[in-house]
Design an enzyme around this catalytic site. Sequence first.
Site, PDB file in Angstrom:
ATOM      1  N   ASP A  63       0.904  -1.152   0.000  1.00 42.90           N
ATOM      2  CA  ASP A  63       0.000   0.000   0.000  1.00 42.90           C
ATOM      3  C   ASP A  63       0.937   1.194   0.000  1.00 42.90           C
ATOM      4  O   ASP A  63       1.562   1.507   1.024  1.00 42.90           O
ATOM      5  CB  ASP A  63      -0.876   0.019   1.259  1.00 42.90           C
ATOM      6  CG  ASP A  63      -1.856   1.180   1.236  1.00 42.90           C
ATOM      7  OD1 ASP A  63      -1.419   2.311   0.933  1.00 42.90           O
ATOM      8  OD2 ASP A  63      -3.045   0.978   1.515  1.00 42.90           O
ATOM      9  N   HIS A  64       1.079   1.842  -1.153  1.00 38.47           N
ATOM     10  CA  HIS A  64       2.182   2.812  -1.254  1.00 38.47           C
ATOM     11  C   HIS A  64       1.993   3.992  -0.306  1.00 38.47           C
ATOM     12  O   HIS A  64       2.953   4.696  -0.013  1.00 38.47           O
ATOM     13  CB  HIS A  64       2.422   3.246  -2.702  1.00 38.47           C
ATOM     14  CG  HIS A  64       1.433   4.222  -3.243  1.00 38.47           C
ATOM     15  ND1 HIS A  64       0.184   3.854  -3.648  1.00 38.47           N
ATOM     16  CD2 HIS A  64       1.508   5.563  -3.451  1.00 38.47           C
ATOM     17  CE1 HIS A  64      -0.470   4.925  -4.084  1.00 38.47           C
ATOM     18  NE2 HIS A  64       0.312   5.986  -3.965  1.00 38.47           N
ATOM     19  N   HIS A 124      -5.744   2.918   1.133  1.00 46.02           N
ATOM     20  CA  HIS A 124      -4.913   4.052   1.553  1.00 46.02           C
ATOM     21  C   HIS A 124      -5.531   4.844   2.717  1.00 46.02           C
ATOM     22  O   HIS A 124      -4.874   5.119   3.714  1.00 46.02           O
ATOM     23  CB  HIS A 124      -4.679   5.014   0.389  1.00 46.02           C
ATOM     24  CG  HIS A 124      -4.131   4.367  -0.851  1.00 46.02           C
ATOM     25  ND1 HIS A 124      -3.202   3.363  -0.808  1.00 46.02           N
ATOM     26  CD2 HIS A 124      -4.365   4.589  -2.167  1.00 46.02           C
ATOM     27  CE1 HIS A 124      -2.888   2.994  -2.048  1.00 46.02           C
ATOM     28  NE2 HIS A 124      -3.590   3.721  -2.886  1.00 46.02           N
TER      29      HIS A 124
HETATM   30  C1  BG6 Z   1      -3.515   4.474  -6.463  1.00 43.33           C
HETATM   31  C2  BG6 Z   1      -4.883   4.553  -7.085  1.00 43.33           C
HETATM   32  O1  BG6 Z   1      -3.468   3.439  -5.528  1.00 43.33           O
HETATM   33  O2  BG6 Z   1      -3.228   5.718  -5.820  1.00 43.33           O
HETATM   34  C3  BG6 Z   1      -4.949   5.688  -8.088  1.00 43.33           C
HETATM   35  O3  BG6 Z   1      -5.168   3.321  -7.756  1.00 43.33           O
HETATM   36  C4  BG6 Z   1      -4.510   6.984  -7.443  1.00 43.33           C
HETATM   37  O4  BG6 Z   1      -6.262   5.820  -8.625  1.00 43.33           O
HETATM   38  C5  BG6 Z   1      -3.195   6.821  -6.704  1.00 43.33           C
HETATM   39  O5  BG6 Z   1      -4.369   7.939  -8.476  1.00 43.33           O
HETATM   40  C6  BG6 Z   1      -2.896   8.060  -5.870  1.00 43.33           C
HETATM   41  O6  BG6 Z   1      -1.606   7.972  -5.341  1.00 43.33           O
HETATM   42  P1  BG6 Z   1      -0.818   9.276  -4.906  1.00 43.33           P
HETATM   43  O7  BG6 Z   1       0.448   8.741  -4.319  1.00 43.33           O
HETATM   44  O8  BG6 Z   1      -0.609  10.086  -6.147  1.00 43.33           O
HETATM   45  O9  BG6 Z   1      -1.693   9.986  -3.908  1.00 43.33           O
END
Ligand code: BG6
Length: 490
Positions: free
Chosen positions: A180-181, A243
């Site tokens: 989960d980045h 997230h």
């Molecule tokens: C991803 C989603 O996990 O996170 C995308 O699938 C989204 O739809 C992205 O754009 C958002 O990541 P960040 O790091 O740009 O907030």
Amino acid sequence: MKQGQTHSSFDFIIFGATGDLTKRKLLPALFYRYLDQEIPSKTRIIGAARSQLSNEEFRAQARDGLNQFVQEPDRNPEKIEAFLQQIFYISLNGAEAESNWPALLNLLSSDPQNDIRIFYLATSPKLYGAICDNLSNEGLITENSRVVLEKPIGTSLATAQDINNSVGKHFPENHIFRIDHYLGKETVQNIIALRFANPVFERLWNSDVIDYVQITAAETVGIGNRGGYYDGAGALRDMVQNHLLQVLCMVAMDPPISLEADDLRNEKLKILRSLSPMSEEDIRLNTVRGQYDAGMEGNKPVSSYLEDLKKENSNTETYVAICAHVNTSRWSSVPFYLRTGKRMAEKTSEVVIQFKRSAWSLFPTMPEPNRLHIRIQPDEGVSLSLQVKDPSKSHDSLRSTFIDIDFSPAFHIRYPDAYEGLLMDVVEGDPLLFIRNDEVEAAWRWVEPILKGWSKGLVPLSHYKSGSWGPNEANKLLAKNGHLWHEVMP
Ligand code: BG6
């Protein structure tokens, strides 16, 4: 994990390698780690996908991605070419038993006892089970192998359980890295430091002092070319189930007994299990769903979701706002407002902790309540609002101001992309910032009734203009409790 650390040698195999994630995130992240000499020269990065491509064709795609997604000062052409020599491609359908598996075996390290194998599954989650069956049947899973699963882990509780079971047949839980980045973002990790290394906050971190919490992940972009995936998913599955709930856990959890992975994950799990289940009435009153109409993205006119999707109808939400409650003594009656949306006014991910107003005032006006603003991205930092004496007025006049720390200039660092640290954590076998199977399932248990309620039509789809802060219903959601979203707070 510290950057610049030396790692054991490893092979990194990406299934679904021709997709966007490899180009935008995985290869640029590995390149940055290469620049910091964390990718040993023996390491091979192997792309696997169905397309028939030569190594050179795949490297050309990779080069293109690096030139687009690595920042200018780090885009050294010689270093890029040297890095590309460690990248290989095989045409392989990971979900088929009779595919080009011998080619993969040939490319892997000849020292499987010592070298680490990382299988990164960036395919549709429906294929995770079959890929793991095939890896196992081909004898490719060694004691030093790990598997990385990209989100979404399923589309419901049952499908998530299926994935967990089918992958769990071949890999022990501590070798399964569900990424989960958001947990890899420095500023999300920093919530732990901020809370537990600063007694001044930890002592105030409860319903006696905190009025409400807001967690926002707003994006300015639309769905781009991801309509095929997104229209079946929607914002609740795409952003909230993973997230936003993970960030909520970091904000709401009790102190873990240590910073060991399972101690942290046990505390997060407690929060996921303490989320008050949403009855149909709660869903009606406490959730908002929206879809973007045409409008602006910055200065550029942009089309609606349906036009982007090239469809006449869709009931998919690109915006969600929810008022959630964490049913623990620390948080009783504190609303946690979650919201996320595409094509919003600003790209910002943040946590806002709104403290309670004082019950009485020494001053002629009631002082504004204090507010802690944790900026996850961009402009990573923290600010705390304070009331001070207005220097231009009499002794009993107040003025709001801020203590504001901007981390990047303060620490003279480039904020690394979340994937950089997470990929190296996989190499090191450190699961601290990855999601355990029971967390994924607990998150689905809470989210699923909302999905079901929505599919029964309990909450109509609202519309909002691209470039706005979402549908007006989301303002009403807070207004009922006398609360405001951050951008309109005084
Ligand atoms: C991803 C989603 O996990 O996170 C995308 O699938 C989204 O739809 C992205 O754009 C958002 O990541 P960040 O790091 O740009 O907030």
